[in-house]
Write a protein that holds these residues in place. Structure first.
Motif, mmCIF file in Angstrom:
data_model
loop_
_atom_site.group_PDB
_atom_site.id
_atom_site.type_symbol
_atom_site.label_atom_id
_atom_site.label_comp_id
_atom_site.label_asym_id
_atom_site.label_seq_id
_atom_site.Cartn_x
_atom_site.Cartn_y
_atom_site.Cartn_z
ATOM 1 N N ILE A 152 2.386 1.807 -3.402
ATOM 2 C CA ILE A 152 1.411 2.363 -4.354
ATOM 3 C C ILE A 152 1.260 3.860 -4.133
ATOM 4 N N PRO A 184 -3.863 -2.491 6.123
ATOM 5 C CA PRO A 184 -3.354 -2.150 4.787
ATOM 6 C C PRO A 184 -4.390 -1.455 3.902
ATOM 7 N N LEU A 185 -5.632 -1.915 3.964
ATOM 8 C CA LEU A 185 -6.661 -1.303 3.120
ATOM 9 C C LEU A 185 -6.872 0.156 3.496
ATOM 10 N N LEU A 229 -3.983 7.466 -0.691
ATOM 11 C CA LEU A 229 -4.471 8.032 -1.949
ATOM 12 C C LEU A 229 -5.135 9.380 -1.707
ATOM 13 N N ALA A 283 0.830 -1.203 0.000
ATOM 14 C CA ALA A 283 0.000 0.000 0.000
ATOM 15 C C ALA A 283 0.864 1.253 0.000
ATOM 16 N N LEU A 337 -4.067 2.351 2.296
ATOM 17 C CA LEU A 337 -4.120 2.711 0.887
ATOM 18 C C LEU A 337 -5.092 3.865 0.648
#
Lengths: 155, 459
Positions: free
Chosen positions: B29, B80-81, B88, B26, B84
């Motif tokens: 990204i 982790p979700l 973002l 994550a 992310l």
């Protein structure tokens, strides 16, 4: 920075995002399909000591004996009919125990073995040391605990 | 099953390594997105990429360590979700700051993220057993109420952008107490429904094809309904009103499994909304915008449909694959940093990116509901169900609003929008979910120590 590079970066980023989503789903695969870890887990925990008494003996159990709790000494002769245990009056073995549910557990014969099944009791049914989560065969001489009551099958 | 060995209970794995890997993924990204923004705008990798990425990574590592120590059995995916989505959001805010959008400040948001992680850790460390919250049922209800009405109080309450939902704390800044109130209210709903669900679930009679509850059991739902209408009318906050009432209905349904509650709730809400739309100007204006956003007159009007239309234009520009990070014009959308961060993201990442984002939200909610299923006591089930539902419901309300599926209500996109209160409250929400998933996945107490005798607890 050329248009093409930016385009590639853009596509790579979107691919990466979806790859993350797929990886996340991969992590919870076990939840979705109930998968391999269940078959792998018992192998890993194989060294767990099993009581010597758990060894099956030849022949079928003939009686069920209460070996602990208020009803100690009670014996029920096993026939082909299932046995229910709980606080309800219509149970085969009626236990008066705060830790037992009204329909706590059931014992039934199947292919020459007796199977114990928990009927959704509050405090659980224990076969030897492990909680009965699904119908499990009961070997001779292995204690089943229901609240304060302990029973076992004998020849 | 022929060998009569004792079946061991299958243990769920801790999956610590998977969690760490996903966490690193994550963060990578997010750093990639950050670099992408820099490359597109300044034609070079932004100088702050490492410090920025590493500080986010550092916060998350700290959160991970706290989690591994204090909730080792917790679900491996939740953190982790969330990382992310939060990351973002940070990138989008950085990107809007680069194009000089009003009010965007990536540093402030990064700071709030840090505070959020601290609150996450504190919640996990202090709250060792979430069932302690059940004892605070009515306290939580009172705190929730107090927080919700606090903006109406003189001196500390503030009216910003037409909604009276802020309080000013001298020296700290402004806070939206409703964000924290919703957590307290969910705790209250869960505790209350555990105590009362039998009567709400069983009493009543059958009419045609539906089980109707007794008239006198309608009390709680009517009180919450009146309450959420009060929020709508007095604070002009459509979003919180819908959020609280919807969550109550969902929790009532989880507790009682009775469809009639959902129908009653929907009827009450639709009735209330239509009534409010007729009586109150600001609600009426929202409906107008919802029904005819393309009306030029409404578009020109201050507070009209321009924001909504710009958001729709942005998503249309994005198309399937988006314009690429840093290559769109999100500055065109008023308030792109808070309510409209979703269309701004949609322009640059396209439908593909938005779907991935929604999938990440869906996975967070799925983990929460999964926790609710695995939980062992009704209070945890209701609390986990309610917390996951409110997250899903909030995403639905705001995404439905900006895509003109439902009337637009001012709600933030969880974890993405700029704003401290929402971010902090959502991090606490995640901490509660993590705490409950730890309790739910922890293997049950296995053995009774004493051979042959049942353990007897003294009472």
């Amino acid at each position: 920075m050329s248009e093409l590079t930016l385009l590639l970066i853009r596509l790579a980023f979107l691919a990466l995002l979806w790859f993350f989503v797929i990886a996340a789903v991969g992590v919870i695969r076990t939840d979705l399909f109930g998968s391999r870890t269940t078959t792998a887990a018992p192998a890993r925990k194989a060294p767990k000591p099993v009581k010597p008494a758990a060894k099956p003996k030849k022949g079928e159990p003939r009686q069920m004996v209460v070996i602990g709790g208020p009803l100690e000494g009670t014996t029920i002769t096993l026939s082909e009919t299932p046995i229910t245990i709980g606080r309800a009056n219509d149970a085969t073995l009626v236990v008066s125990d705060d830790y037992a549910s009204s329909r706590h557990a059931r014992l039934f014969p199947q292919d020459g073995q007796w199977i114990v099944e928990d009927l959704g009791s509050t405090n659980g049914t224990y076969l030897d040391r492990s909680k009965v989560t699904r119908p499990t065969p009961v070997p001779l001489g292995v204690p089943i605990r229901i609240g304060k009551t302990v029973i076992e099958l004998r020849k | 099953m022929s060998t009569p060995s004792v079946e061991p209970v299958p243990l769920p794995a801790k999956r610590r390594l998977a969690q760490l890997a996903m966490l690193a993924f994550a963060v990578v990204i997010v750093m990639f997105a950050y670099a992408n923004v820099g490359l597109a705008i300044d034609k070079q990798i932004p100088s702050g990429m490492l410090t920025y990425g590493l500080s986010l990574g550092g916060f998350m590592l700290a959160a991970y360590l706290v989690l591994a120590k204090f909730a080792p059995w917790a679900d491996p995916l939740i953190l982790p979700l969330v990382t992310l989505v939060n990351g973002l959001g940070l990138v989008m805010i950085y990107r809007l700051e680069q194009s000089k959008a009003f009010g965007a400040s990536a540093n402030t948001q990064l700071l709030w993220t840090a505070v959020g992680v601290v609150l996450f850790s504190v919640t996990l460390i202090v709250l060792r057993d979430h069932r302690a919250l059940q004892r605070l049922t009515y306290t939580a209800g009172a705190i929730g109420l107090l927080l919700l009405i606090s903006p109406l109080l003189p001196f500390i309450g503030k009216n910003i952008n037409g909604a009276r939902i802020w309080i000013e704390i001298p020296g700290v800044g402004q806070l939206q107490p409703a964000e924290f109130a919703k957590l307290a209210l969910i705790v209250f709903f869960a505790g209350y429904l555990v105590a009362k669900r039998d009567v709400l679930a069983l009493a009543g009679r059958r009419l045609l094809f539906i089980d109707l509850p007794r008239a006198r059991d309608l009390g709680p739902i009517l009180i919450v309904w009146g309450f959420s209408l009060g929020v709508l009318i007095l604070q002009k906050d459509l979003g919180s009103s819908l959020l609280i009432f919807g969550t109550f209905i969902a929790m009532l349904y989880i507790a009682t499994q009775r469809t009639s509650w959902v129908l009653i709730g929907i009827l009450l809400f639709v009735g209330g909304a239509i009534l409010a739309g007729m009586v109150f100007e600001h609600v009426h204006a929202r409906f107008e915008v919802y029904l005819n956003p393309e009306d030029p007159e409404l578009f020109q009007k201050v507070g009209g449909s321009e924001q909504l239309m710009q958001g729709l234009f942005a998503m249309a520009t994005g198309g399937i694959l988006g314009t690429g990070l840093g290559q769109g014009h999100p500055k065109q959308i008023p308030l792109a940093i808070s309510d409209f961060i979703f269309p701004a993201t949609g322009e640059e990442l396209g439908l593909t990116g938005l779907m991935a984002l929604l999938m990440v939200y869906a996975l967070i909610v799925q983990r929460g509901l999964r926790t609710s299923i695995a939980a062992r006591d009704p209070f945890s089930k209701l609390l986990a169900g309610g917390l996951s539902f409110i997250l899903a419901w909030q995403v639905f309300i705001i995404v439905g609003g900006v895509t003109n599926l439902i009337p637009l209500t001012g709600l933030v996109t969880p974890f993405m929008s700029q704003g401290g209160s929402a971010l902090l409250a959502n991090w606490i929400l995640i901490a509660l979910l993590v705490r409950m998933s730890d309790a739910a996945r922890k293997p049950p107490p296995q053995a009774i120590q004493d051979e042959g005798m049942t353990q007897v607890f003294q009472r």
